[in-house]
Design a protein around this motif. Structure first.
Motif, PDB file in Angstrom:
ATOM      1  N   LYS A 342       0.808  -1.210   0.000  1.00 38.98           N
ATOM      2  CA  LYS A 342       0.000   0.000   0.000  1.00 38.98           C
ATOM      3  C   LYS A 342       0.847   1.270   0.000  1.00 38.98           C
ATOM      4  N   THR A 343       2.144   1.128   0.257  1.00 38.21           N
ATOM      5  CA  THR A 343       2.987   2.330   0.379  1.00 38.21           C
ATOM      6  C   THR A 343       4.220   2.334  -0.519  1.00 38.21           C
ATOM      7  N   VAL A 344       4.521   1.240  -1.200  1.00 32.85           N
ATOM      8  CA  VAL A 344       5.738   1.163  -2.015  1.00 32.85           C
ATOM      9  C   VAL A 344       5.362   0.824  -3.454  1.00 32.85           C
ATOM     10  N   GLU A 345       5.877   1.620  -4.398  1.00 35.72           N
ATOM     11  CA  GLU A 345       5.560   1.414  -5.815  1.00 35.72           C
ATOM     12  C   GLU A 345       6.821   1.469  -6.657  1.00 35.72           C
ATOM     13  N   VAL A 346       6.873   0.595  -7.654  1.00 31.82           N
ATOM     14  CA  VAL A 346       7.901   0.681  -8.687  1.00 31.82           C
ATOM     15  C   VAL A 346       7.216   1.163  -9.963  1.00 31.82           C
ATOM     16  N   SER A 347       7.929   1.939 -10.762  1.00 31.01           N
ATOM     17  CA  SER A 347       7.343   2.499 -11.982  1.00 31.01           C
ATOM     18  C   SER A 347       8.384   2.550 -13.088  1.00 31.01           C
ATOM     19  N   ALA A 348       7.904   2.627 -14.313  1.00 38.27           N
ATOM     20  CA  ALA A 348       8.778   2.719 -15.478  1.00 38.27           C
ATOM     21  C   ALA A 348       8.133   3.620 -16.512  1.00 38.27           C
ATOM     22  N   ARG A 349       8.978   4.300 -17.278  1.00 34.16           N
ATOM     23  CA  ARG A 349       8.470   5.234 -18.292  1.00 34.16           C
ATOM     24  C   ARG A 349       9.373   5.203 -19.524  1.00 34.16           C
ATOM     25  N   TYR A 350       8.739   5.243 -20.688  1.00 35.12           N
ATOM     26  CA  TYR A 350       9.453   5.400 -21.949  1.00 35.12           C
ATOM     27  C   TYR A 350       8.860   6.592 -22.690  1.00 35.12           C
ATOM     28  N   THR A 351       9.730   7.504 -23.130  1.00 34.37           N
ATOM     29  CA  THR A 351       9.276   8.700 -23.848  1.00 34.37           C
ATOM     30  C   THR A 351      10.076   8.858 -25.131  1.00 34.37           C
ATOM     31  N   SER A 358      13.740  18.060 -40.621  1.00 34.92           N
ATOM     32  CA  SER A 358      13.947  18.933 -41.773  1.00 34.92           C
ATOM     33  C   SER A 358      13.682  20.394 -41.422  1.00 34.92           C
ATOM     34  N   ILE A 359      12.921  20.629 -40.355  1.00 33.92           N
ATOM     35  CA  ILE A 359      12.607  21.990 -39.937  1.00 33.92           C
ATOM     36  C   ILE A 359      13.407  22.391 -38.700  1.00 33.92           C
ATOM     37  N   THR A 360      13.407  21.536 -37.694  1.00 35.07           N
ATOM     38  CA  THR A 360      14.055  21.899 -36.426  1.00 35.07           C
ATOM     39  C   THR A 360      15.552  21.607 -36.421  1.00 35.07           C
ATOM     40  N   GLY A 361      16.001  20.706 -37.309  1.00 34.22           N
ATOM     41  CA  GLY A 361      17.409  20.338 -37.309  1.00 34.22           C
ATOM     42  C   GLY A 361      17.779  19.409 -36.166  1.00 34.22           C
ATOM     43  N   LYS A 362      16.794  18.927 -35.434  1.00 33.55           N
ATOM     44  CA  LYS A 362      17.055  18.058 -34.288  1.00 33.55           C
ATOM     45  C   LYS A 362      16.530  16.662 -34.571  1.00 33.55           C
ATOM     46  N   GLY A 363      17.227  15.671 -34.047  1.00 34.68           N
ATOM     47  CA  GLY A 363      16.831  14.296 -34.251  1.00 34.68           C
ATOM     48  C   GLY A 363      15.875  13.813 -33.182  1.00 34.68           C
ATOM     49  N   THR A 364      15.845  12.502 -33.014  1.00 34.74           N
ATOM     50  CA  THR A 364      14.923  11.864 -32.092  1.00 34.74           C
ATOM     51  C   THR A 364      15.542  11.733 -30.697  1.00 34.74           C
ATOM     52  N   GLU A 365      14.719  11.945 -29.677  1.00 34.62           N
ATOM     53  CA  GLU A 365      15.127  11.708 -28.294  1.00 34.62           C
ATOM     54  C   GLU A 365      14.331  10.539 -27.736  1.00 34.62           C
ATOM     55  N   ASN A 366      15.037   9.631 -27.048  1.00 32.59           N
ATOM     56  CA  ASN A 366      14.387   8.536 -26.339  1.00 32.59           C
ATOM     57  C   ASN A 366      14.840   8.573 -24.886  1.00 32.59           C
ATOM     58  N   GLN A 367      13.888   8.583 -23.976  1.00 31.43           N
ATOM     59  CA  GLN A 367      14.231   8.601 -22.549  1.00 31.43           C
ATOM     60  C   GLN A 367      13.601   7.391 -21.857  1.00 31.43           C
ATOM     61  N   TYR A 368      14.416   6.737 -21.021  1.00 28.43           N
ATOM     62  CA  TYR A 368      13.993   5.565 -20.269  1.00 28.43           C
ATOM     63  C   TYR A 368      14.165   5.876 -18.786  1.00 28.43           C
ATOM     64  N   THR A 369      13.082   5.690 -18.002  1.00 33.36           N
ATOM     65  CA  THR A 369      13.090   6.067 -16.591  1.00 33.36           C
ATOM     66  C   THR A 369      12.574   4.928 -15.727  1.00 33.36           C
ATOM     67  N   LEU A 370      13.298   4.651 -14.642  1.00 32.86           N
ATOM     68  CA  LEU A 370      12.856   3.723 -13.616  1.00 32.86           C
ATOM     69  C   LEU A 370      12.655   4.509 -12.325  1.00 32.86           C
ATOM     70  N   GLY A 371      11.518   4.281 -11.660  1.00 33.98           N
ATOM     71  CA  GLY A 371      11.198   5.054 -10.464  1.00 33.98           C
ATOM     72  C   GLY A 371      10.835   4.166  -9.285  1.00 33.98           C
ATOM     73  N   LEU A 372      11.028   4.709  -8.090  1.00 31.24           N
ATOM     74  CA  LEU A 372      10.651   4.047  -6.846  1.00 31.24           C
ATOM     75  C   LEU A 372      10.027   5.094  -5.937  1.00 31.24           C
ATOM     76  N   SER A 373       8.841   4.796  -5.396  1.00 30.43           N
ATOM     77  CA  SER A 373       8.130   5.750  -4.546  1.00 30.43           C
ATOM     78  C   SER A 373       7.746   5.105  -3.227  1.00 30.43           C
ATOM     79  N   LYS A 374       7.866   5.878  -2.153  1.00 28.17           N
ATOM     80  CA  LYS A 374       7.398   5.477  -0.830  1.00 28.17           C
ATOM     81  C   LYS A 374       6.321   6.462  -0.414  1.00 28.17           C
ATOM     82  N   TYR A 375       5.071   5.975  -0.338  1.00 26.43           N
ATOM     83  CA  TYR A 375       3.946   6.821   0.017  1.00 26.43           C
ATOM     84  C   TYR A 375       3.692   6.694   1.525  1.00 26.43           C
TER      85      TYR A 375
END
Length: 409
Positions: A342-351, A358-375
């Motif tokens: 009830k108080t501990v969670e693991v989480s993951a995120r992909y963005t 062709s317009i911005t001159g910037k390529g692709t970004e990929n972000q991978y995140t692992l999280g831990l929360s204590k409520y």
């Protein structure tokens, strides 16, 4: 700024003390539900006063050639005072939220510098008929789900890169909200908004046209417990599956900023502005069941003409001498979490962020995140930490570690 933060806080305290003396009831709610509640003697108003802040520590490294160029910082990420209740009638509600930290007040420009930028939300909500509610004032626009989720109720330390690149955030305007049931369980919510189109706390006119936003939400299994479709994590442990789909479209007519009503002003060589029509599409979903949660978001921004120009048609350059452009492209965010207890969670995120190269001159970004929360006390008192690796592509990859303590009275 004309008033210091201390002066504003003292003013708020004085007002609260006056209301306390003249109120009929002063109730101290449970932890996380406000500092105290005030109710007028004749029951014609109420006010709940809340306070919260987030203490954040970060460390980052360049990850392309080993862990180099280490940087570290510690700061008060957010510090907020919140007031909400009703005035005259329970059908007329209000919300006022003030940001006191330096990060809360960042992003000032010459169009907002002549006044303090404390105000985040200042909005009236009038239930004028049945299930129709009219909002008037400055508040979040009905764009992507992740942005509308309060920063106090996030599943990880902060929002994703999709939000930072594509959100339409806050603005001043009018919103009409309505909901109805298709069946006993199938709920539909609709929102339509007309806003100024230049972001929050603007004090100098309206440069371009206006901003129009519409959002439809489908909840086939009914409402989530405690408005959980707009809270990270399944802290209520939904016993039956809950699902929400959201579809939003935003059109900013003659926008003068590089990210619709966000980003930099496209000021030209004659003291005027380059403006263009900018449209943004959001599609999102939230699912929760027995401690498991999953949120998905897709965003896409386009512009009539993304290349900013001076009045004579030449390229408009930014402070670094580069062509100023509208940040158009797509973003995808997938996020999931599971409560081990009830108080501990693991989480993951992909963005994934894919701006138009062709317009911005910037390529692709990929972000991978692992999280831990204590409520410790739900979202009202929690400790969160996460580790993110960002594959940027067009520059040095990054590794980021964050630790945050959030307390919410």
């Amino acid at each position: 700024m004309k008033l210091s933060i201390l002066q504003n806080v003292v003013t708020v305290i004085c007002i609260s003390a006056f209301l306390n003396v003249n109120a009929q009831e002063t109730n101290a709610p449970q932890f996380g539900k406000g500092l105290f509640n005030l109710v007028g003697k004749d029951s014609t108003f109420s006010m709940k006063i809340g306070l919260r802040f987030q203490s954040l520590a970060t460390s980052s490294w360049d990850a392309s050639n080993g862990l180099s160029n280490h940087e570290a910082s510690m700061l008060i990420r957010r510090s907020r005072l919140k007031f909400d209740g009703f005035a005259f009638s329970p059908k007329l509600k209000y919300k006022l939220e003030l940001g006191l930290s330096n990060r809360d007040q960042s992003g000032a420009s010459k169009y907002t510098h002549n006044a303090p930028r404390y105000i985040l939300d200042a909005v009236l909500k009038w239930n004028f008929s049945g299930d129709f509610v009219l909002w008037f004032g400055q508040t979040k626009l009905p764009g992507n789900r992740e942005r509308v989720i309060s920063s106090a109720n996030l599943q990880q330390v902060d929002r994703s890169l999709l939000n930072s690149r594509f959100t339409i955030d806050r603005d001043f305007g009018i919103q009409v909200r309505h909901h109805f049931n298709l069946t006993d369980t199938f709920l539909v919510k609709e929102i339509f908004s007309i806003a100024q189109g230049e972001g929050r706390n603007i004090t100098t006119g309206n440069i371009g046209g206006h901003q129009y936003t519409t959002r439809v939400e489908l909840l086939p299994f009914g409402n989530f417990a405690s408005k959980g479709d707009y809270k990270g994590s399944d802290l209520k442990f939904e016993q039956n599956p809950k699902l929400a789909f959201g579809f939003a479209y935003d059109f900013n007519n003659h926008a003068a900023k590089t990210r619709s009503n966000q980003g930099s002003y496209m000021a030209n060589n004659t003291g005027g502005f380059y403006t263009t029509n900018i449209s943004t599409l959001f599609i999102d979903a939230m699912y929760k069941h027995k401690g498991f949660s999953f949120m998905a978001e897709y965003a896409s921004r386009d512009a009539k003409d993304a290349f900013a120009k001076n009045s004579d048609g030449t390229a408009l350059l930014d402070s670094d001498g580069d062509q100023m452009i509208v940040q158009i492209g797509n973003g995808l965010n997938l996020q999931t979490g599971y409560l081990l207890s009830k108080t501990v969670e693991v989480s993951a995120r992909y963005t994934n962020i894919s701006l138009d190269k062709s317009i911005t001159g910037k390529g692709t970004e990929n972000q991978y995140t692992l999280g831990l929360s204590k409520y410790i006390a739900g979202h009202s008192l929690k400790v969160q930490t996460d580790l993110s690796y960002t594959d940027i592509g067009f520059k040095t990859n990054q590794l980021l570690y964050r630790l945050q303590v959030d307390i919410h009275f």
